[in-house]
Design an enzyme around this catalytic site. Structure first.
Site, PDB file in Angstrom:
ATOM      1  N   SER A 221      23.688  17.924  13.192  1.00  0.00           N
ATOM      2  CA  SER A 221      24.820  18.635  12.602  1.00  0.00           C
ATOM      3  C   SER A 221      25.235  17.990  11.293  1.00  0.00           C
ATOM      4  CB  SER A 221      25.988  18.712  13.587  1.00  0.00           C
ATOM      5  OG  SER A 221      26.594  17.452  13.742  1.00  0.00           O
ATOM      6  N   ASP A 253      31.625  18.338  19.331  1.00  0.00           N
ATOM      7  CA  ASP A 253      31.750  18.611  20.772  1.00  0.00           C
ATOM      8  C   ASP A 253      31.884  20.122  20.990  1.00  0.00           C
ATOM      9  OD1 ASP A 253      32.128  15.889  20.533  1.00  0.00           O
ATOM     10  OD2 ASP A 253      34.299  16.039  20.741  1.00  0.00           O
TER      11      ASP A 253
HETATM   12  N1  LIG Z   1      34.254  21.879   7.143  1.00  0.00           N
HETATM   13  C1  LIG Z   1      33.511  22.655   7.937  1.00  0.00           C
HETATM   14  N2  LIG Z   1      33.261  23.938   7.602  1.00  0.00           N
HETATM   15  C2  LIG Z   1      32.505  24.731   8.372  1.00  0.00           C
HETATM   16  N3  LIG Z   1      31.938  24.338   9.515  1.00  0.00           N
HETATM   17  C3  LIG Z   1      32.131  23.071   9.930  1.00  0.00           C
HETATM   18  C4  LIG Z   1      32.943  22.164   9.162  1.00  0.00           C
HETATM   19  N4  LIG Z   1      32.949  20.967   9.817  1.00  0.00           N
HETATM   20  C5  LIG Z   1      32.208  21.149  10.934  1.00  0.00           C
HETATM   21  N5  LIG Z   1      31.705  22.397  10.999  1.00  0.00           N
HETATM   22  C6  LIG Z   1      30.825  22.957  12.039  1.00  0.00           C
HETATM   23  O1  LIG Z   1      30.827  22.133  13.190  1.00  0.00           O
HETATM   24  C7  LIG Z   1      29.520  21.550  13.392  1.00  0.00           C
HETATM   25  C8  LIG Z   1      29.645  20.116  13.869  1.00  0.00           C
HETATM   26  O2  LIG Z   1      30.351  19.377  12.897  1.00  0.00           O
HETATM   27  P1  LIG Z   1      29.972  17.857  12.510  1.00  0.00           P
HETATM   28  O3  LIG Z   1      28.599  17.811  11.983  1.00  0.00           O
HETATM   29  O4  LIG Z   1      31.093  17.370  11.651  1.00  0.00           O
HETATM   30  O5  LIG Z   1      30.000  17.166  13.949  1.00  0.00           O
HETATM   31  P2  LIG Z   1      30.414  15.694  14.399  1.00  0.00           P
HETATM   32  O6  LIG Z   1      30.363  14.777  13.222  1.00  0.00           O
HETATM   33  O7  LIG Z   1      29.583  15.371  15.571  1.00  0.00           O
HETATM   34  O8  LIG Z   1      31.923  15.903  14.862  1.00  0.00           O
HETATM   35  P3  LIG Z   1      32.756  15.160  16.033  1.00  0.00           P
HETATM   36  O9  LIG Z   1      31.916  14.007  16.526  1.00  0.00           O
HETATM   37  O10 LIG Z   1      34.040  14.741  15.381  1.00  0.00           O
HETATM   38  O11 LIG Z   1      33.009  16.171  17.094  1.00  0.00           O
HETATM   39  C9  LIG Z   1      28.805  21.695  12.053  1.00  0.00           C
HETATM   40  O12 LIG Z   1      27.409  21.735  12.215  1.00  0.00           O
HETATM   41  C10 LIG Z   1      29.390  23.001  11.547  1.00  0.00           C
HETATM   42  O13 LIG Z   1      28.735  24.090  12.161  1.00  0.00           O
HETATM   43 MG   LIG Z   2      29.984  14.000  17.095  1.00  0.00          MG
END
Ligand SMILES: Nc1ncnc2c1ncn2[C@@H]1O[C@H](COP(=O)(O)OP(=O)(O)OP(=O)(O)O)[C@@H](O)[C@H]1O
Ligand SMILES: [Mg+2]
Length: 310
Positions: A221, A253
């Site tokens: 992601s 998540d």
């Molecule tokens: N600013 C944003 N705009 C659009 N979609 C987003 C945004 N932030 C997150 N997403 C969506 O959520 C998904 C997961 O986000 P991210 O890659 O930030 O996960 P993460 O770092 O594992 O988050 P966390 O561990 O805090 O739950 C992304 O692949 C995207 O689809």
């Molecule tokens: Mg995460």
């Protein structure tokens, strides 16, 4: 059935101030308190979308009671092991500026060997053949670093599909047990592989390399830049709907909650990926630790795209 195991849940308290002043008294504008922990968030989103789910793990003391009260309020089923120690409280301080919050994360209560044995016995009882068992987050003190690995092996023997969403040591150890699905973000993938995963090409190569380590579904992601899905059926580049982000805590998540709900609902892996992108983005539109609600996910779904690239 989607079973989530959170070894180290938390109470997440976001404190809002006008501007953070160090070594001084800060006037608090408002505070928000929510239940946290990767598995707990995953179960909440999966339940919100209509999946059959159950949250387990360790809870203790007043903060543990708070975690359960949040799940009660939302009607999310749970069956935790009660521990002697107290569930941790994580603080974040957010000010009115554009900068990310300042966070204070505790390591969590010490888990006794009997408590760990009790959780493993509970997991054995709760496992459903063919269902998903989801492990995520940090490992609390008292447990060996390989705790996720032990659980993945336990669930696999019982015929469950397994998911691991962790960072650093916990991910490194857990991945050796060959979970069916992992979802590192860019930074987690970089730490795991020891190489950059920032550009499109690097992210794609990283997802493929993680699959070569024996994981059948990899979702890498990339926040607002969407995600890469690599699995037996092919490789897709996912684009997230454009949104006005408020707080992306819990987006990962939520993405997993959306993805697994859709798979369990019989959708194709490509469609499930799009539901995951929509659920992650929906959570990013909410304040602090709040998570996606179904109407928002459904509104964003038509703007979540998956392009097959391999
Ligand atoms: N600013 C944003 N705009 C659009 N979609 C987003 C945004 N932030 C997150 N997403 C969506 O959520 C998904 C997961 O986000 P991210 O890659 O930030 O996960 P993460 O770092 O594992 O988050 P966390 O561990 O805090 O739950 C992304 O692949 C995207 O689809
Ligand atoms: Mg995460």
């Amino acid at each position: 059935m989607i079973l989530s195991v959170t070894l180290n849940p938390s109470v997440d308290r976001a404190i809002h101030v006008e501007q953070l002043k160090l070594y001084d008294t800060n006037r608090v504008l408002r505070t928000e308190t929510d239940a946290g922990g990767k598995g707990i968030n995953l179960s909440r989103v999966a339940d919100e979308l209509g999946a059959k789910t159950l949250a387990t793990g360790f809870v203790g003391g007043g903060p543990g009671g708070f975690v359960k009260s949040v799940l009660d309020r939302e009607g999310v089923p749970y069956d935790f092991v009660e521990v002697d120690g107290e569930t941790r409280i994580n603080f974040s301080v957010e000010d009115a500026g554009e900068d990310p919050p300042t966070t204070f994360n505790s390591s969590g209560p010490e888990i006794a060997p009997e408590e760990w044995a009790e959780l493993q016995a509970k997991c054995r009882r709760l496992a459903r053949r063919g269902g998903w068992a989801c492990m995520g987050g940090s490992v609390p003190p008292g447990l060996e670093k390989s705790a996720h690995r032990i659980l993945i092996e336990l669930f696999r023997e019982l015929g469950c599909r397994t998911l691991l969403d962790a960072d650093g040591e916990a991910l490194r150890h857990g991945i050796e047990a060959g979970p069916n699905l992992v979802k590192p973000n860019e930074k987690e993938a970089e730490r795991l592989l020891g190489k950059p995963a920032g550009t499109d090409e690097e992210a794609l190569a990283a997802a493929k390399e993680i699959r070569e380590r024996g994981v059948s579904i990899v979702i890498l992601s990339r926040g607002e830049r969407g995600a890469i899905l690599a699995c037996d059926e092919g490789i897709w580049r996912g684009t997230s709907p454009e949104i006005e982000p408020k707080s992306t805590i819990g987006s990962g998540d939520s993405m997993l909650g959306g993805f697994l709900w859709a798979l369990e609902d019989g959708r194709s892996v490509e469609e499930a990926f799009r539901w995951g992108l929509a659920a992650g983005a929906a959570t990013a539109t909410t304040d602090s630790t709040e998570i996606a609600r179904k109407p928002k996910v459904e509104e964003l779904f038509p703007r979540a795209f998956a392009e097959r690239i391999d």
